[in-house]
Design an enzyme around this catalytic site. Structure first.
Site, PDB file in Angstrom:
ATOM      1  CE  LYS A 185      36.487  40.267  35.974  1.00 55.26           C
ATOM      2  NZ  LYS A 185      37.800  40.182  36.681  1.00 55.26           N
ATOM      3  CD  GLU A 260      50.157  31.801  29.628  1.00 50.83           C
ATOM      4  OE1 GLU A 260      50.303  30.928  30.508  1.00 50.83           O
ATOM      5  OE2 GLU A 260      50.408  33.006  29.798  1.00 50.83           O
ATOM      6  CB  CYS A 293      51.538  30.671  34.047  1.00 57.03           C
ATOM      7  SG  CYS A 293      52.120  31.899  32.894  1.00 57.03           S
ATOM      8  CD  GLU A 395      49.568  26.790  37.579  1.00 57.48           C
ATOM      9  OE1 GLU A 395      48.344  26.870  37.386  1.00 57.48           O
ATOM     10  OE2 GLU A 395      50.410  27.406  36.906  1.00 57.48           O
TER      11      GLU A 395
HETATM   12  P1  ADP Z   1      43.015  32.460  39.779  1.00 59.54           P
HETATM   13  O1  ADP Z   1      42.312  31.205  40.215  1.00 59.54           O
HETATM   14  O2  ADP Z   1      44.474  32.299  39.662  1.00 59.54           O
HETATM   15  O3  ADP Z   1      42.585  33.706  40.470  1.00 59.54           O
HETATM   16  P2  ADP Z   1      41.289  32.682  37.520  1.00 59.54           P
HETATM   17  O4  ADP Z   1      41.515  31.899  36.313  1.00 59.54           O
HETATM   18  O5  ADP Z   1      40.113  32.339  38.364  1.00 59.54           O
HETATM   19  O6  ADP Z   1      42.645  32.645  38.288  1.00 59.54           O
HETATM   20  O7  ADP Z   1      41.174  34.220  37.185  1.00 59.54           O
HETATM   21  C1  ADP Z   1      41.769  34.839  36.091  1.00 59.54           C
HETATM   22  C2  ADP Z   1      40.801  35.852  35.533  1.00 59.54           C
HETATM   23  O8  ADP Z   1      39.615  35.173  35.149  1.00 59.54           O
HETATM   24  C3  ADP Z   1      40.341  36.929  36.520  1.00 59.54           C
HETATM   25  O9  ADP Z   1      40.230  38.153  35.822  1.00 59.54           O
HETATM   26  C4  ADP Z   1      39.003  36.432  36.949  1.00 59.54           C
HETATM   27  O10 ADP Z   1      38.142  37.464  37.386  1.00 59.54           O
HETATM   28  C5  ADP Z   1      38.475  35.837  35.669  1.00 59.54           C
HETATM   29  N1  ADP Z   1      37.396  34.854  35.840  1.00 59.54           N
HETATM   30  C6  ADP Z   1      37.219  33.994  36.867  1.00 59.54           C
HETATM   31  N2  ADP Z   1      36.103  33.251  36.678  1.00 59.54           N
HETATM   32  C7  ADP Z   1      35.557  33.654  35.500  1.00 59.54           C
HETATM   33  C8  ADP Z   1      34.401  33.258  34.737  1.00 59.54           C
HETATM   34  N3  ADP Z   1      33.575  32.306  35.167  1.00 59.54           N
HETATM   35  N4  ADP Z   1      34.173  33.883  33.576  1.00 59.54           N
HETATM   36  C9  ADP Z   1      35.006  34.827  33.128  1.00 59.54           C
HETATM   37  N5  ADP Z   1      36.096  35.239  33.788  1.00 59.54           N
HETATM   38  C10 ADP Z   1      36.379  34.674  34.959  1.00 59.54           C
END
Ligand code: ADP
Length: 498
Positions: A185, A260, A293, A395
């Site tokens: 994903k 991570e 990161c 961060e």
């Molecule tokens: P950022 O805030 O830096 O965009 P995220 O941690 O939200 O980072 O996103 C990293 C990844 O996690 C992306 O692929 C995002 O689509 C996915 N993601 C965000 N929310 C969820 C969730 N509730 N469940 C699973 N994957 C998620």
């Protein structure tokens, strides 16, 4: 009402990219789409399939169906296929680099020279490691213990936008080598190279269902994948709040996770350091517009050299060229998204309101943004920041550094360890004994002494505290993706109750 016709291909940087999911060995559309924009100029690059529960279910079903066959494929054959995929990545380096730069705004020259070759290496490294995987057999009172690395099942890999293909392959390499099948994903803000990678893997002969890609939003596609009962491992790189959601979903079925997460890593500069090296290490933290990161965003400098350090830092950092990441002389590109730019700026504005001072930058690059439609934030350094303040504790994930000073080694260590994170720490010192003493006291998954970002794939990688759960790299990756099994065999003629 007839469903809206969907274009299935977008041309990005001259490269055709399929905008649909990759499930089984088929391209699959969704009724809804989402728009992916370039941070370079805000243009819409592609309308991608916006996956949800149905697509998640289909992808995990495909990964489950492919699992027994892939798990039973002899290691040498799995390794051969991974090398073939790596060949495909290498053959398309230029296209991957151009698409990735258009999509996430990181420097084109870095993608060409470092990132894409590393993506291929991620696959080759774990293919080779698989063939050398030890079987640690041993004997207990005449009984042999045979340790085997059994693949655990379909692995869900959720990746961020700051280094999309590099971080995807860092997970895909060991997962596939271990014999797991994969559902990837990618992040919705930079989803395109994942689609190209699916084509490459297919072209290299990876069997149907061994690699699947579901596009869409985290809260929709991501959450649906996390809650699918067919998933046996979840490896995630991203933010702490998202990690909490994923961990909660994984807890329902006790699915092992490897996380991570964020960091607020320090760079400790002692008075005995090579000052030029220390300044180089500090300026390097603006790489990828600070969207790394591991970035050492807290500069901790011994007080008696702080003025000299600051002067040289401002000379060097002030000369950085910010602009179009496709141009050869650009040092700092855009931030990923207007929402992210706003977030980064929010941190800086609140810091200034609570007494911080701007030594460099301090806001969005308005002229450049107005001229290009992009999302550029000026490389920024803030001084006069308090240890407990938000700007030191949270961060930012942007080109924003803070400078604090210390007088003693003890104070340096206290400041360095004084956040809820523990991903990495870097120190600059000319004294090897000090390097040993200080590294031993730092809370961090990785400590770099007089260097930064040197990452051997054999080394354990991950974070302490809220920077992560678990370690990947080398044997640690196989440990995560496998169900390690010990088979104990009695010696011939031995009787349990005899
Ligand atoms: P950022 O805030 O830096 O965009 P995220 O941690 O939200 O980072 O996103 C990293 C990844 O996690 C992306 O692929 C995002 O689509 C996915 N993601 C965000 N929310 C969820 C969730 N509730 N469940 C699973 N994957 C998620």
């Amino acid at each position: 009402m007839a469903p809206r016709a969907l274009a299935s291909t977008a041309t990005v940087a001259g490269v055709p990219v399929d905008t649909r999911h990759w499930i089984g060995a088929e391209r699959v559309a969704s009724p809804a789409t989402f728009t992916d924009r370039s941070p370079i100029d805000g243009t819409a690059l592609a309308s991608l399939a916006r996956g949800g529960a149905e697509e998640a279910k289909a992808a995990v079903a495909a990964a489950r169906a492919a699992f027994p066959g892939w798990a039973a494929t002899p290691p040498a054959e799995r390794a051969r296929l991974l090398h073939a995929v790596a060949d495909g990545v290498e053959a398309r380096t230029e296209e991957l680099a151009r698409v990735e730069t258009a999509d996430n705004g990181a420097l084109l020259r870095a993608h060409r020279r470092g990132v894409m070759p590393r993506a291929a290496h991620n696959l080759r490294f774990f293919a080779d490691w698989l063939l050398r995987l030890g079987h640690d057999d041993f004997t207990t009172r005449g009984h042999t213990n045979h340790v085997s690395w059994d693949p655990s099942g379909p692995a869900l890999l959720i990746t961020p936008w700051n280094a999309p293909l590099m971080l995807a392959t860092w997970k895909i390499g060991p997962a596939l080598a271990a014999g797991c099948t994969v559902v990837l994903k990618p992040a919705e803000w930079a989803p395109l190279t994942a689609s190209l990678f699916a084509d490459i893997a297919h072209g290299a002969g990876l069997p149907p269902g061994v690699l699947n890609v579901v596009q869409g939003y985290g809260a929709e596609a991501g959450a649906a994948l996390v809650s699918d009962p067919g998933v046996r491992r979840i490896s995630f790189t991203g933010s702490v709040p998202t990690a909490r959601h994923i961990a909660a979903g994984a807890a329902e079925r006790l699915v092992p996770v490897s996380f991570e997460l964020g960091g607020k890593s320090p760079l400790l500069v002692f008075a005995d350091a090579d000052l030029d090296l220390a300044v180089d290490l500090a300026v390097e933290q603006y790489d990828n517009a600070g969207q790394v990161c591991l970035a050492a965003t807290r500069l901790l400098v011994e007080e008696r050299i702080a003025d000299a350090f600051l002067e040289r830092f401002l000379d060097r950092a002030g000369a950085l060229r910010q602009g179009d990441p496709r141009e050869a002389d650009t040092d700092v590109g855009p931030s990923i998204h207007p929402r992210h730019l706003e977030r980064v700026d929010g941190f800086v504005r609140r810091a200034l309101a609570s007494g911080a001072r701007v030594a460099l930058g301090g806001g969005p690059h308005t002229e450049l943004n107005d001229a290009t439609g992009g999302t550029y934030y000026r490389p920024t350094l803030l001084t006069e920041v308090a240890q407990h303040s938000e700007i030191v504790q949270e961060e930012v994930f942007g080109p924003v550094l803070t400078l604090q000073t210390f007088r003693t080694e003890d104070e340096a260590v206290t400041l360095a360890n004084g956040t809820r994170f523990g991903l990495a720490a870097t120190l600059a010192t000319g004294d090897p004994a000090r390097a040993d003493r200080v590294s031993a006291r730092l809370t961090a998954g990785t400590v770099w002494v007089n260097c930064f970002y040197v990452r051997d794939l054999a080394a354990p990688f991950g974070g302490s505290r809220e920077s992560g759960i678990g370690r990947e790299g080398g044997a640690w990756s196989f440990d995560f993706y496998c169900d390690v099994k010990n088979t104990v065999t009695a010696p011939k003629g031995w009787q349990q109750h005899g």
